[in-house]
Design a protein around this motif. Sequence first.
Motif, PDB file in Angstrom:
ATOM      1  N   HIS A 221      36.664  45.149  33.285  1.00  0.00           N
ATOM      2  CA  HIS A 221      36.895  46.488  33.807  1.00  0.00           C
ATOM      3  C   HIS A 221      36.823  46.494  35.337  1.00  0.00           C
ATOM      4  O   HIS A 221      37.170  47.467  35.963  1.00  0.00           O
ATOM      5  N   LEU A 223      38.194  45.637  38.707  1.00  0.00           N
ATOM      6  CA  LEU A 223      39.486  45.210  39.238  1.00  0.00           C
ATOM      7  C   LEU A 223      39.375  44.129  40.291  1.00  0.00           C
ATOM      8  O   LEU A 223      40.256  43.297  40.416  1.00  0.00           O
ATOM      9  N   ALA A 224      38.285  44.147  41.056  1.00  0.00           N
ATOM     10  CA  ALA A 224      38.144  43.142  42.106  1.00  0.00           C
ATOM     11  C   ALA A 224      37.969  41.764  41.476  1.00  0.00           C
ATOM     12  O   ALA A 224      38.539  40.775  41.949  1.00  0.00           O
ATOM     13  N   VAL A 225      37.202  41.695  40.396  1.00  0.00           N
ATOM     14  CA  VAL A 225      37.007  40.434  39.690  1.00  0.00           C
ATOM     15  C   VAL A 225      38.318  39.969  39.083  1.00  0.00           C
ATOM     16  O   VAL A 225      38.709  38.803  39.199  1.00  0.00           O
ATOM     17  N   LYS A 227      41.335  40.719  39.964  1.00  0.00           N
ATOM     18  CA  LYS A 227      42.283  40.288  40.985  1.00  0.00           C
ATOM     19  C   LYS A 227      41.985  38.869  41.433  1.00  0.00           C
ATOM     20  O   LYS A 227      42.887  38.073  41.635  1.00  0.00           O
ATOM     21  N   ASN A 228      40.695  38.582  41.587  1.00  0.00           N
ATOM     22  CA  ASN A 228      40.322  37.272  42.098  1.00  0.00           C
ATOM     23  C   ASN A 228      40.782  36.145  41.189  1.00  0.00           C
ATOM     24  O   ASN A 228      41.224  35.111  41.658  1.00  0.00           O
ATOM     25  N   TYR A 251      47.835  45.050  43.611  1.00  0.00           N
ATOM     26  CA  TYR A 251      46.825  45.628  44.493  1.00  0.00           C
ATOM     27  C   TYR A 251      47.426  46.113  45.802  1.00  0.00           C
ATOM     28  O   TYR A 251      46.967  47.096  46.372  1.00  0.00           O
ATOM     29  N   LEU A 262      42.266  53.829  39.760  1.00  0.00           N
ATOM     30  CA  LEU A 262      41.306  52.767  39.438  1.00  0.00           C
ATOM     31  C   LEU A 262      40.916  52.016  40.698  1.00  0.00           C
ATOM     32  O   LEU A 262      39.747  51.726  40.932  1.00  0.00           O
ATOM     33  N   LEU A 263      41.898  51.714  41.533  1.00  0.00           N
ATOM     34  CA  LEU A 263      41.625  51.000  42.779  1.00  0.00           C
ATOM     35  C   LEU A 263      40.721  51.825  43.692  1.00  0.00           C
ATOM     36  O   LEU A 263      39.821  51.307  44.332  1.00  0.00           O
ATOM     37  N   ILE A 266      36.787  51.665  43.049  1.00  0.00           N
ATOM     38  CA  ILE A 266      35.972  50.468  43.294  1.00  0.00           C
ATOM     39  C   ILE A 266      35.091  50.674  44.519  1.00  0.00           C
ATOM     40  O   ILE A 266      35.580  51.063  45.567  1.00  0.00           O
TER      41      ILE A 266
END
Lengths: 334, 355
Positions: A221, A223-225, A227-228, A251, A262-263, A266
Amino acid sequence: MAGTGKAHLHGEGQALLSVEDLLVEFPVGRTGLKVNAVTGISFDVLPGETLGLVGESGCGKSTTGKAIMQLPRPNGGSIRFEGQELTSLAGEGMRMLRTNIQMIFQDPISSLNPRRKVTNIVMEPLNIWGIGTPEERLKKVNEVLEAVGIDPDRAASSKPYQFSGGQCQRISIARALVLDPKMIICDEPVSALDVSVQAQVLNLLEDLKAKFGLTLVFIAHDLAVVKNISDRVAVMYLGKMCEVARSDDLYARPAHPYTQVLLNSIPVPDPTVKITGNQRVQGEIPSPVMPPSGCRFRTRCPIAQDRCAAEEPELQALGNDQYVACHFPLRSAN
Amino acid sequence: MTSAMHRPQDGTLLELRDVRTHFSTARGIVRAVDGVSFTLERGKALGIVGESGSGKTILARSIMGLLPKRGTIRQGEVLYAGDDLAKLDLKGMRKFWGQEMSMIFQDPMTSLNPLMKIGNQIGEPLRVHLGMDKENARATALKLLQDVKIPEPEKRLDQYPHELSGGMRQRAMIAIALACGPTLLFADEPTTALDVTVQAQILDLIQEQRRDRNMSVILVTHDLGVVAGHTDEIAVMYAGTLAEKATTAELFANMKHPYTEALLRSIPKLDQPSHTRLMAIGGRPPDLITPPTGCRFAPRCPYATEKCRTEIPVLESISAEHSFACWNPVGSSHWQSKQDELASNAGLASAGGQA
């Protein structure tokens, strides 16, 4: 939030896993109602790729992951792994298949048997399949334990509670790796971990992917994870697909209003970035028992119009491998 | 109790002087909090950040007096508006709970009573601490549910926790914590169990209520991203001690402690391209029964020197708003030379083929 579209699928024979019109429903007691957990989504995963599945609780991302493993068997749709249809597989064929697709779960401690030694936990798949002699099995187990950064000697004499959460997640990964699978489905593998340990596990997954030539489906859930770690990301909402795009594009240029909110949700580790409440999504995800008509996101969408209630949007191509299911996307096709 | 009415609206609310909380266990003394001092102004929000096992939750509980009776060894002073809370027993603390300070816990499901309707749970502190009658308590509970923006608040009064979503349960928890109008609100990982979208809403709600009520807030979390947008000051904890403390803007602009730097670097960021290698902190926080001599972060610190391993760095201020405890802080010449060394090693590794 359409989901019926298939414009984003790759050609026949290219994908390692292709899922079409996946339908998963659960009955609600004897009421005759049903939970529409996943309603007609399609996606595919290329060999060696990491596909991120992202969305809020209740969007159907974990259900999708489990449906690939046929846990339980989906109510409709087709799932093909290396061209083989999984939904009609049974018995021995299904067991054989599961050696190729393994899963890692969210809670590393409760997914390991607390009463067994770690070495035995990791060895069990080899025992079940009767692979190699006992010495060869132990050698293989020690190899994968080393690969995930767990001391084999300590594993031989210790049980899961003697390891930290991050180490238990490494043990789960070792157990998934021991049968040399082609694909691993990671269901929120780092959400129960501290940021520092989360970084260790993410780095480890990247290393193992390169070392063993793995294909990953990464469900989370955060998004940063996602994306990585991901090459491509699919955003889900209430059992439907919103947007599929290459990680960096999604992104940089989100096309679906849901991706955008959602973005915006964060937390940014920078106090100079101010995001105000009205850029964030309000309310909570509606019940999947009676999902909204038309686009399922329309009840929370900042730009919803009449058409969104009447007509379900289909995934449409925006070019550059980006697809969105929205009548009023935030950016138009190239 | 009523003295809160006559207290000034600004100035120092809370002062910790060398607070130590140790637990005596079969294995030895666990030094969970080991000499923490700081002050908190009225109406300000302080973030306490650290990994699991850094002592951040025990520190918050030490201030509030929510510690087990057996085996707890406490030292130091917790001055709350002039009263030393560390000296008070359960009965003494009860006067402060609810009206002066209250806490929002991490897991809203296990912290709410599953057998009690939401309205009664919010009403309970009102009746116990403020002596309200049933009707008044219910009316106030409704008002609180409106304040925390629960949809259909009238309906929620007669529902049980299992009938609410995770986000709504956390809103109900906040309503209970706010019920008696506390001056100091603790939020212990209030959003860790929630979705990102709901997390953002809950953090905004806490901030809004703090402004409306001129409360002080102590936000305990492991996520630097959470504290960045929602606090005035940040205290970074490691192994029971303060590593660094600064105003939020100063900390992010000018962080000095290698641990703070490492925490920030381990977070995946949206503005980095995908597959960016994360700077994980190797190893784990130390065992607090036998913490390392010298700086407690030294065994995991990439910049540690012999001095770090033998001498304990003290918390020193470099300005009124910034202090840290480190011999080789970020930006020092030793730090810089180590950075160059690490960078050239990384360069060699990638030049040497497949790493």
